[in-house]
Design a protein around this motif. Structure first.
Motif, PDB file in Angstrom:
ATOM      1  N   THR A  15       0.814  -1.226   0.000  1.00 55.76           N
ATOM      2  CA  THR A  15       0.000   0.000   0.000  1.00 55.76           C
ATOM      3  C   THR A  15       0.842   1.269   0.000  1.00 55.76           C
ATOM      4  O   THR A  15       0.292   2.363  -0.031  1.00 55.76           O
ATOM      5  CB  THR A  15      -0.950   0.017   1.226  1.00 55.76           C
ATOM      6  N   ASN A  16       2.159   1.113   0.008  1.00 55.14           N
ATOM      7  CA  ASN A  16       3.035   2.294  -0.068  1.00 55.14           C
ATOM      8  C   ASN A  16       2.805   3.020  -1.381  1.00 55.14           C
ATOM      9  O   ASN A  16       2.832   2.406  -2.443  1.00 55.14           O
ATOM     10  CB  ASN A  16       4.512   1.879  -0.012  1.00 55.14           C
ATOM     11  N   GLY A  17       2.582   4.288  -1.319  1.00 57.52           N
ATOM     12  CA  GLY A  17       2.406   5.075  -2.543  1.00 57.52           C
ATOM     13  C   GLY A  17       0.975   5.106  -3.050  1.00 57.52           C
ATOM     14  O   GLY A  17       0.686   5.788  -4.027  1.00 57.52           O
ATOM     15  N   LEU A  18       0.086   4.352  -2.422  1.00 59.77           N
ATOM     16  CA  LEU A  18      -1.309   4.361  -2.875  1.00 59.77           C
ATOM     17  C   LEU A  18      -2.072   5.489  -2.174  1.00 59.77           C
ATOM     18  O   LEU A  18      -1.856   5.749  -0.987  1.00 59.77           O
ATOM     19  CB  LEU A  18      -2.006   3.035  -2.547  1.00 59.77           C
ATOM     20  N   ASP A  19      -2.993   6.126  -2.919  1.00 55.23           N
ATOM     21  CA  ASP A  19      -3.821   7.144  -2.290  1.00 55.23           C
ATOM     22  C   ASP A  19      -4.926   6.462  -1.468  1.00 55.23           C
ATOM     23  O   ASP A  19      -5.087   5.236  -1.532  1.00 55.23           O
ATOM     24  CB  ASP A  19      -4.404   8.109  -3.340  1.00 55.23           C
ATOM     25  N   ILE A  20      -5.681   7.250  -0.699  1.00 60.86           N
ATOM     26  CA  ILE A  20      -6.644   6.655   0.240  1.00 60.86           C
ATOM     27  C   ILE A  20      -7.701   5.784  -0.465  1.00 60.86           C
ATOM     28  O   ILE A  20      -7.925   4.639  -0.062  1.00 60.86           O
ATOM     29  CB  ILE A  20      -7.279   7.755   1.136  1.00 60.86           C
ATOM     30  N   PRO A  21      -8.338   6.276  -1.550  1.00 62.56           N
ATOM     31  CA  PRO A  21      -9.332   5.396  -2.214  1.00 62.56           C
ATOM     32  C   PRO A  21      -8.696   4.103  -2.746  1.00 62.56           C
ATOM     33  O   PRO A  21      -9.319   3.046  -2.717  1.00 62.56           O
ATOM     34  CB  PRO A  21      -9.865   6.245  -3.363  1.00 62.56           C
ATOM     35  N   SER A  22      -7.455   4.204  -3.191  1.00 66.18           N
ATOM     36  CA  SER A  22      -6.811   3.016  -3.768  1.00 66.18           C
ATOM     37  C   SER A  22      -6.498   1.964  -2.704  1.00 66.18           C
ATOM     38  O   SER A  22      -6.502   0.767  -2.988  1.00 66.18           O
ATOM     39  CB  SER A  22      -5.526   3.404  -4.486  1.00 66.18           C
ATOM     40  N   LYS A  23      -6.214   2.440  -1.483  1.00 68.06           N
ATOM     41  CA  LYS A  23      -5.941   1.482  -0.408  1.00 68.06           C
ATOM     42  C   LYS A  23      -7.186   0.639  -0.140  1.00 68.06           C
ATOM     43  O   LYS A  23      -7.122  -0.580   0.030  1.00 68.06           O
ATOM     44  CB  LYS A  23      -5.521   2.227   0.863  1.00 68.06           C
ATOM     45  N   SER A  24      -8.301   1.316  -0.125  1.00 68.55           N
ATOM     46  CA  SER A  24      -9.557   0.594   0.102  1.00 68.55           C
ATOM     47  C   SER A  24      -9.865  -0.316  -1.093  1.00 68.55           C
ATOM     48  O   SER A  24     -10.321  -1.452  -0.933  1.00 68.55           O
ATOM     49  CB  SER A  24     -10.647   1.637   0.353  1.00 68.55           C
ATOM     50  N   GLN A  25      -9.570   0.201  -2.285  1.00 66.31           N
ATOM     51  CA  GLN A  25      -9.764  -0.597  -3.505  1.00 66.31           C
ATOM     52  C   GLN A  25      -8.888  -1.849  -3.479  1.00 66.31           C
ATOM     53  O   GLN A  25      -9.311  -2.935  -3.880  1.00 66.31           O
ATOM     54  CB  GLN A  25      -9.394   0.286  -4.713  1.00 66.31           C
ATOM     55  N   PHE A  26      -7.672  -1.658  -3.007  1.00 70.40           N
ATOM     56  CA  PHE A  26      -6.734  -2.788  -2.926  1.00 70.40           C
ATOM     57  C   PHE A  26      -7.277  -3.868  -1.983  1.00 70.40           C
ATOM     58  O   PHE A  26      -7.244  -5.056  -2.304  1.00 70.40           O
ATOM     59  CB  PHE A  26      -5.358  -2.289  -2.449  1.00 70.40           C
ATOM     60  N   ARG A  27      -7.781  -3.437  -0.823  1.00 67.05           N
ATOM     61  CA  ARG A  27      -8.334  -4.411   0.145  1.00 67.05           C
ATOM     62  C   ARG A  27      -9.480  -5.187  -0.490  1.00 67.05           C
ATOM     63  O   ARG A  27      -9.555  -6.413  -0.389  1.00 67.05           O
ATOM     64  CB  ARG A  27      -8.822  -3.687   1.409  1.00 67.05           C
ATOM     65  N   LYS A  28     -10.353  -4.446  -1.179  1.00 66.29           N
ATOM     66  CA  LYS A  28     -11.512  -5.096  -1.816  1.00 66.29           C
ATOM     67  C   LYS A  28     -11.051  -6.086  -2.871  1.00 66.29           C
ATOM     68  O   LYS A  28     -11.534  -7.223  -2.950  1.00 66.29           O
ATOM     69  CB  LYS A  28     -12.403  -4.040  -2.475  1.00 66.29           C
ATOM     70  N   ALA A  29     -10.090  -5.645  -3.708  1.00 61.40           N
ATOM     71  CA  ALA A  29      -9.607  -6.501  -4.798  1.00 61.40           C
ATOM     72  C   ALA A  29      -8.939  -7.754  -4.247  1.00 61.40           C
ATOM     73  O   ALA A  29      -9.119  -8.862  -4.779  1.00 61.40           O
ATOM     74  CB  ALA A  29      -8.631  -5.717  -5.665  1.00 61.40           C
ATOM     75  N   LEU A  30      -8.196  -7.563  -3.154  1.00 57.65           N
ATOM     76  CA  LEU A  30      -7.504  -8.709  -2.544  1.00 57.65           C
ATOM     77  C   LEU A  30      -8.511  -9.753  -2.073  1.00 57.65           C
ATOM     78  O   LEU A  30      -8.342 -10.956  -2.286  1.00 57.65           O
ATOM     79  CB  LEU A  30      -6.664  -8.198  -1.362  1.00 57.65           C
ATOM     80  N   MET A  31      -9.568  -9.288  -1.445  1.00 61.99           N
ATOM     81  CA  MET A  31     -10.581 -10.209  -0.922  1.00 61.99           C
ATOM     82  C   MET A  31     -11.384 -10.846  -2.061  1.00 61.99           C
ATOM     83  O   MET A  31     -11.814 -11.982  -1.970  1.00 61.99           O
ATOM     84  CB  MET A  31     -11.546  -9.488   0.034  1.00 61.99           C
ATOM     85  N   LYS A  32     -11.587 -10.059  -3.127  1.00 65.29           N
ATOM     86  CA  LYS A  32     -12.464 -10.516  -4.204  1.00 65.29           C
ATOM     87  C   LYS A  32     -11.770 -11.436  -5.210  1.00 65.29           C
ATOM     88  O   LYS A  32     -12.343 -12.430  -5.648  1.00 65.29           O
ATOM     89  CB  LYS A  32     -12.993  -9.263  -4.929  1.00 65.29           C
ATOM     90  N   TYR A  33     -10.538 -11.110  -5.564  1.00 63.71           N
ATOM     91  CA  TYR A  33      -9.926 -11.806  -6.702  1.00 63.71           C
ATOM     92  C   TYR A  33      -8.890 -12.872  -6.353  1.00 63.71           C
ATOM     93  O   TYR A  33      -8.546 -13.684  -7.202  1.00 63.71           O
ATOM     94  CB  TYR A  33      -9.296 -10.788  -7.660  1.00 63.71           C
ATOM     95  N   VAL A  34      -8.361 -12.830  -5.132  1.00 69.00           N
ATOM     96  CA  VAL A  34      -7.356 -13.850  -4.805  1.00 69.00           C
ATOM     97  C   VAL A  34      -8.055 -15.178  -4.528  1.00 69.00           C
ATOM     98  O   VAL A  34      -9.030 -15.222  -3.774  1.00 69.00           O
ATOM     99  CB  VAL A  34      -6.516 -13.400  -3.582  1.00 69.00           C
ATOM    100  N   PRO A  35      -7.593 -16.252  -5.151  1.00 67.50           N
ATOM    101  CA  PRO A  35      -8.222 -17.554  -4.921  1.00 67.50           C
ATOM    102  C   PRO A  35      -8.224 -17.919  -3.422  1.00 67.50           C
ATOM    103  O   PRO A  35      -7.283 -17.568  -2.702  1.00 67.50           O
ATOM    104  CB  PRO A  35      -7.348 -18.525  -5.713  1.00 67.50           C
ATOM    105  N   GLU A  36      -9.273 -18.582  -3.004  1.00 64.29           N
ATOM    106  CA  GLU A  36      -9.453 -18.870  -1.565  1.00 64.29           C
ATOM    107  C   GLU A  36      -8.309 -19.667  -0.966  1.00 64.29           C
ATOM    108  O   GLU A  36      -7.945 -19.483   0.186  1.00 64.29           O
ATOM    109  CB  GLU A  36     -10.756 -19.643  -1.359  1.00 64.29           C
ATOM    110  N   GLU A  37      -7.729 -20.563  -1.761  1.00 67.60           N
ATOM    111  CA  GLU A  37      -6.693 -21.452  -1.223  1.00 67.60           C
ATOM    112  C   GLU A  37      -5.297 -20.801  -1.226  1.00 67.60           C
ATOM    113  O   GLU A  37      -4.313 -21.413  -0.815  1.00 67.60           O
ATOM    114  CB  GLU A  37      -6.664 -22.783  -1.990  1.00 67.60           C
ATOM    115  N   SER A  38      -5.225 -19.552  -1.708  1.00 65.21           N
ATOM    116  CA  SER A  38      -3.909 -18.886  -1.785  1.00 65.21           C
ATOM    117  C   SER A  38      -3.420 -18.458  -0.410  1.00 65.21           C
ATOM    118  O   SER A  38      -4.215 -18.123   0.463  1.00 65.21           O
ATOM    119  CB  SER A  38      -3.993 -17.641  -2.663  1.00 65.21           C
ATOM    120  N   SER A  39      -2.086 -18.450  -0.278  1.00 62.51           N
ATOM    121  CA  SER A  39      -1.467 -17.896   0.930  1.00 62.51           C
ATOM    122  C   SER A  39      -0.867 -16.555   0.549  1.00 62.51           C
ATOM    123  O   SER A  39      -0.156 -16.462  -0.453  1.00 62.51           O
ATOM    124  CB  SER A  39      -0.326 -18.780   1.423  1.00 62.51           C
ATOM    125  N   ILE A  40      -1.145 -15.558   1.360  1.00 59.63           N
ATOM    126  CA  ILE A  40      -0.604 -14.228   1.073  1.00 59.63           C
ATOM    127  C   ILE A  40       0.222 -13.788   2.273  1.00 59.63           C
ATOM    128  O   ILE A  40      -0.248 -13.873   3.404  1.00 59.63           O
ATOM    129  CB  ILE A  40      -1.739 -13.209   0.822  1.00 59.63           C
TER     130      ILE A  40
END
Lengths: 277, 276
Positions: free
Chosen positions: A154-179
C-alpha cells in the motif's frame, strides 16, 4: 504449504534472521510486521527464491524456492516495495508477462486496473509511483497464484486506492492462496490480515491468528486505565489499552497497539503465546 | 513438464525476450547497421560543400568505421542484460516462470545470433547496395576483404609450400569465435558489475592482459626457451613454417572455443545464482 525451519540469514556480520521457524498455511493473509531492519523484506525474498537460505530451510510444497523451478515460479508472485518502470503500455506489459502464469487473466487485469482508475493504455514509464504500483498490484492479482509475497503493497497508494486494494484482494485472490504481506501501514490492512506475524531482530515475537490474539489479549477502548495494561495509548476518542484477557471475552484487535504491546513486553507476550517456552 | 528445459516454454520466453530487446537494445544494433548510409551521406554532403565534387568514403575509411561499429557492438553487450543486477528489474526477470537453461539459451541466441545478424545483415546490405549504385563508392567491404585475403594467400612468402585451401575458413572461424568470445565476455561483465559495466570489463581485461604479458615475457626471455625457439625457427623450412602457422591457428581456434565455453558456463551460473 510453506515450512520454515530454523532459518538464519545475515548480511556479512550483520545477523538479520536467526532461528526462525513457522508454517504458512493455505487460505490465509499473513501480516508480516516488524521494525525497520528486522528482516521482513529479507524473509520475503528468501520465500520467493531471490535469496539463498544460509542456515535452516524453507520448503514451499516440499521444494526449495532458491532452485527457482518454473513450476514453483508459476505458482507464486513477489511484489517488491519498489517496482520498475517499463517502457511499455500497461496492457502490453501484462499481455507479454502474463503468458508465463497459467491462470493469468488479461481481462481481470484490465478490470482491476480500471477500478484503480488507471488506463491500461498508459505507458508505465510515464506513470506516477502510485499508478505504477497499482499496475503491478493489478498484474499480481490477475495472475491468480497460490503464493503471494507482497512487500509494502500500500506504499504510494492514495486513500481510495488502499480501500480498492483491500476489496480486490478479498475478491480476486483464490481462496486457497497464501498471502504474506509485509507492511508498516498496519491501519491500511488491519481488517484483512490474519494471522499476524511480528518479527524482532533474530526472533519471531508473535505468530498467531486474530482469534487467538483476541482470546489471550484484551483490547480495551474505555477511558478507565487497567492496572495490568501492557500498553496504553491516548487516542483522540479516548484510550486504547492492551492487557491479558482473563475471561476470554472478545475484543477488536488493534494491530498497531498490539505491535507496541508486543515490543514493550516481548518475553511476556512470547510466553503467553508459546506456553512451552 | 520438465523443470530444466521445455521447448514450448523456451519459445514463449524467447519471444518475450526478443520483444524486450527490441524495445530496449536492438535499436542500437540497427542504428550501427545504418552506419554505412550515415557515413556516406555525411561524406557526400561534406565533399560537395567543401570541394564541390562528388566523392564517397574509401574502403580504408569504411573498414575503420566498420571496426569501430563492431567494437561498439561488442562493448554494448555489457548493457543488453545489465538490468539483471538491478534490484527491481532483475527481480522481475528472475521471477519469470522459465528455467535457468531456457533463460540462458535465449540470452545466448539473442547475443550470439540475433544481434550480430541484425547488425551485420543491415550493415553489409547497405554497404553492398551503395557500392552498386555509386561508382565513386568502390568495392564493398565483403568484396574488399575477399580480395585482400586472396592476395595474402597468393603472396609469394612461401617458396616451397602451398597454402592449404582451408586457410580462409580457418581465418574466418577464428575471427568469428574471437568476436563471440569478446561479446560473451562483456555480457558476463554486465552481469557481474552493478555499475560501470563496460569500464569494469575493460579494466579486468586490461589487468588480465598485463599479467599475461608479464608472464609471457618472463617465460620467453628465459635462456632455455630462447635457445629452443632459435633452434626450432632457424632450422625450419617453408613447408614446416606453414605447418607451424596452420597449427597455431588451429590451436588458437581450439583455445578460443574453450574460453567461449568457459565464459558461457560462467554466465549460466551467474543467472542461476544471482540474488536480490
Amino acid at each position: 504449504m510453506i515450512q520454515i525451519d530454523k532459518l538464519a540469514f545475515s548480511y556479512g556480520s550483520n545477523e538479520v534472521l536467526k532461528n526462525i521457524s513457522m508454517e504458512i498455511l493455505p487460505g490465509n493473509i499473513y501480516g508480516l510486521l516488524g521494525e525497520n531492519g528486522v528482516g521482513k523484506t529479507t524473509l520475503l525474498t528468501l520465500l520467493c527464491g531471490l535469496k539463498k537460505v544460509q542456515s535452516g530451510s524453507i520448503r514451499v510444497d516440499g521444494r526449495d524456492p532458491y532452485d527457482r523451478e518454473p513450476s514453483l515460479l508459476a505458482d507464486q508472485f513477489y511484489l517488491a516495495d519498489e517496482v520498475a518502470p517499463v517502457h511499455a503500455k500497461a496492457i502490453c506489459f501484462a499481455r507479454e508477462h502474463g503468458v508465463f502464469w497459467p491462470n493469468f487473466d488479461l481481462s481481470l487485469f484490465s478490470g482491476i486496473l480500471r477500478e484503480f482508475e488507471v488506463e491500461p493504455d498508459q505507458y508505465m514509464d510515464a506513470m506516477s509511483a502510485g499508478q505504477l504500483k497499482k499496475t503491478y498490484l493489478s498484474f499480481a492479482l490477475a495472475c491468480r497464484v497460490r503464493y503471494y509475497y507482497l512487500d509494502e503493497p500500500t506504499n504510494g497508494l492514495d486513500i481510495p486506492s488502499k480501500s480498492q486494494f483491500r476489496k480486490a484482494l478479498m475478491k480476486y485472490v483464490p481462496e486457497e492462496s497464501s498471502i504474506v504481506i509485509s507492511t508498516h501501514q498496519v491501519r491500511d490492512l488491519e481488517n484483512i490480515i490474519d494471522p499476524i506475524i511480528i518479527l524482532d531482530r533474530r526472533d519471531v515475537l508473535l505468530n498467531a491468528s486474530t482469534a487467538d490474539i483476541s482470546e489471550k489479549l484484551f483490547f480495551d477502548y474505555s477511558t478507565e486505565l487497567h492496572p495490568d495494561a501492557l500498553y496504553v495509548e491516548q487516542t483522540p476518542g479516548g484510550t486504547v489499552q492492551v492487557y491479558p484477557n482473563p475471561t476470554g471475552e472478545e475484543s477488536k484487535v488493534n494491530v498497531e497497539a498490539l505491535f507496541n504491546a508486543v515490543h514493550a513486553h516481548k518475553d511476556v507476550v512470547k510466553a503467553m503465546f508459546n506456553p512451552n517456552l | 513438464m520438465s523443470e530444466v528445459f521445455n521447448f514450448r516454454r523456451f519459445w514463449t520466453f524467447f519471444k518475450y525476450d526478443l520483444k524486450q530487446m527490441w524495445r530496449n537494445h536492438f535499436k542500437v544494433a540497427l542504428f550501427l547497421g545504418f552506419l554505412p548510409l550515415l557515413l556516406y551521406v555525411v561524406w557526400v554532403i561534406c565533399s560537395l560543400s567543401f570541394t564541390r565534387e562528388w566523392t564517397a568514403p574509401g574502403i580504408a575509411v569504411r573498414a575503420g568505421f566498420f571496426y569501430l561499429a563492431v567494437l561498439v557492438i561488442i562493448l554494448y553487450q555489457a548493457r543488453t542484460y545489465g538490468h539483471l543486477t538491478d534490484r527491481r528489474k532483475g527481480a522481475n526477470y528472475l521471477m519469470i516462470p522459465a528455467s535457468v537453461t531456457e533463460k540462458f539459451t535465449s540470452m545466448m541466441v539473442i547475443t550470439l545470433i540475433v544481434i550480430p545478424l541484425l547488425f551485420a545483415g543491415v550493415y553489409f546490405l547497405l554497404d553492398g547496395f551503395l557500392s552498386l549504385v555509386d561508382p565513386h563508392y568502390g568495392s564493398s567491404l565483403v568484396g574488399g576483404a575477399k580480395s585482400l585475403l586472396s592476395r595474402f594467400l597468393q603472396a609469394e612468402i612461401w617458396e616451397d609450400a602451398v597454402m592449404p585451401k582451408s586457410m580462409p575458413n580457418i581465418f574466418f572461424v577464428l575471427v568469428v569465435i574471437g568476436i563471440f568470445v569478446s561479446m560473451v565476455y562483456y555480457l558476463l561483465s554486465g552481469l557481474v558489475f552493478k555499475k560501470w559495466k563496460i569500464l569494469g570489463g575493460l579494466l579486468v581485461n586490461y589487468g588480465f592482459s598485463l599479467v599475461l604479458t608479464i608472464f609471457a615475457g618472463l617465460v620467453l626471455t628465459g635462456d632455455r626457451v630462447k635457445d629452443w625457439l632459435e633452434r626450432t625457427f632457424n632450422d625450419m623450412g617453408d613447408d614446416q613454417a606453414l605447418q607451424f602457422f596452420t597449427n597455431t591457428l588451429n590451436w588458437s581456434t581450439v583455445a578460443s572455443v574453450v574460453i567461449l565455453v568457459a565464459l558461457m558456463t560462467a554466465i549460466y551460473f551467474r543467472i542461476k545464482t544471482i540474488k536480490h
